[in-house]
Design an enzyme around this catalytic site. Sequence first.
Site, short mmCIF file in Angstrom:
data_model
loop_
_atom_site.label_atom_id
_atom_site.label_comp_id
_atom_site.label_asym_id
_atom_site.label_seq_id
_atom_site.Cartn_x
_atom_site.Cartn_y
_atom_site.Cartn_z
N ILE A 181 -3.83 0.10 -3.15
CA ILE A 181 -4.28 -1.29 -3.31
C ILE A 181 -5.72 -1.36 -2.86
CG2 ILE A 181 -4.15 -3.67 -2.54
CD1 ILE A 181 -1.28 -3.58 -2.38
N ASP A 182 -6.61 -1.57 -3.81
CA ASP A 182 -8.01 -1.81 -3.47
C ASP A 182 -8.19 -3.32 -3.45
OD1 ASP A 182 -10.76 -0.73 -3.09
OD2 ASP A 182 -11.13 -2.02 -4.81
N LYS B 253 -14.00 -5.75 -9.97
CA LYS B 253 -15.39 -6.02 -10.36
C LYS B 253 -15.88 -5.02 -11.39
CE LYS B 253 -16.75 -6.21 -5.99
NZ LYS B 253 -15.49 -6.45 -5.27
N HIS C 115 -18.39 -6.36 2.86
CA HIS C 115 -18.37 -5.20 1.97
C HIS C 115 -19.74 -4.93 1.35
CE1 HIS C 115 -13.75 -5.72 1.28
NE2 HIS C 115 -14.05 -5.13 2.43
N GLU D 259 -5.32 7.16 -0.04
CA GLU D 259 -5.86 6.43 1.11
C GLU D 259 -4.90 6.42 2.30
OE1 GLU D 259 -8.08 2.24 2.17
OE2 GLU D 259 -6.73 2.30 0.47
N ASP E 15 -6.32 4.88 -4.87
CA ASP E 15 -6.34 3.74 -3.96
C ASP E 15 -5.16 2.86 -4.35
OD1 ASP E 15 -6.84 1.66 -2.26
OD2 ASP E 15 -8.98 1.58 -2.66
N ASP F 197 0.83 -1.20 0.00
CA ASP F 197 0.00 0.00 0.00
C ASP F 197 0.87 1.26 0.00
OD1 ASP F 197 -2.85 0.17 -0.04
OD2 ASP F 197 -2.95 -0.95 1.82
N ARG G 198 -22.93 -2.77 -4.57
CA ARG G 198 -22.26 -2.53 -3.28
C ARG G 198 -23.35 -1.99 -2.36
NH1 ARG G 198 -16.36 -2.18 -1.56
NH2 ARG G 198 -16.36 -0.79 0.23
N THR H 144 -7.23 -5.34 -0.31
CA THR H 144 -6.02 -5.81 0.37
C THR H 144 -6.13 -7.28 0.80
OG1 THR H 144 -6.86 -4.73 2.37
CG2 THR H 144 -5.16 -3.59 1.15
N SER I 222 -12.18 -6.36 -4.75
CA SER I 222 -11.67 -5.09 -5.27
C SER I 222 -12.46 -4.50 -6.42
CB SER I 222 -10.21 -5.25 -5.71
OG SER I 222 -10.10 -5.76 -7.03
N ASP J 289 -12.45 4.52 -3.84
CA ASP J 289 -12.98 3.18 -4.08
C ASP J 289 -13.86 3.10 -5.32
OD1 ASP J 289 -11.81 1.75 -1.97
OD2 ASP J 289 -13.34 2.41 -0.56
#
Length: 335
Positions: free
Chosen positions: A130-131, A248, A221, A70, A128, A47, A262, A133, A245, A275
């Site tokens: 790393i979306d 999608k 999530h 982030e 972001d 990250d 979501r 993690t 992540s 995100d």
Amino acid sequence: MSVLAAERKVAIQAVLQASKVCQSVFKNLVSGETITKNDKSPVTVADFSAQAVVNTYLREHFPEDPIVGEEDSKDLRGDTGKALREKVLELTNGVFSESEKLSEDKLLEAIDRGNYAGGATGRHWALDPIDGTKGFLRGGQYAVCLALIVDGEVQLGVMGCPNLPVDASKPDGPRGSLFIAVKGQGAFQRAFSDINESPIKFSNITSTQEATFCESVESGHSSHSDSAQIAQLLGITREPVRMDSQAKYCSISRADADIYLRLPVSATYVEKIWDHASGSLLVTEAGGAISDVNGNKLDFSVGRTLAKNKGVIASNASIHEQVLKAVQTVLSKKQ
């Protein structure tokens, strides 16, 4: 030269290099190097390294542009952060030439360039590093996501998915997929290893019964039980595609699946702009539609969060209204 051509080129370079850092970290990953944020989501050395790499490129080419990122460097500072700081520095500098390599101070400064508050006017980037993690740690899907927002509207999005197959029909084939969208210019995909881009678009389905959901692996999530009820209302019988992540967004935009929900998991949770910024543009440029669960457009103008929105619905444009209605029906029963 097309609009935002320079920004597009730099964003691609930055995301590719950050993705390489992430791949390097995974190869060398030791579980003891994982730290935990207050919200208990895992944060890895990747990250910090990815954010440092992207922010360094952005500063070099667009020094006046602020960044909503982030991460911040507090966990890397002082004696307690020494071991992690040294590992982040080593891995970050691994993708830079000798003349580009960072000192410790420059590393921390680069990470902390992501502290901008966002807002409705001017240009800023949303990152972001790393979306996904948890996906990263398990060797699943994760993404490096970068977007340019101008006067509250997403104008450019680049997403790197190191573990996503270039061709979904060949899951054991080459991996490493890059997705690019500029507002009004369409959506594109290329392999990490190939500069040639191919246009992508949503599938040609006309009925929700033909659709496939793309869902989070982590039910924390988005509610899987709500999704199952929504699928029943829509007559969807196909097994959902599950992945971590913002990959999608990429998956539905190239027609691997058709719907990404979501759904709110709590009354208080507010989505972060990093995100969804790049993914939302990819969806609309690929011919899809995106809104919150109330049917409102996602509003990236109010700071670091989507404070005016609740949840996210992204789908093939031809079925979006039906999906929205089914979501509202299921959520209304919980009130």
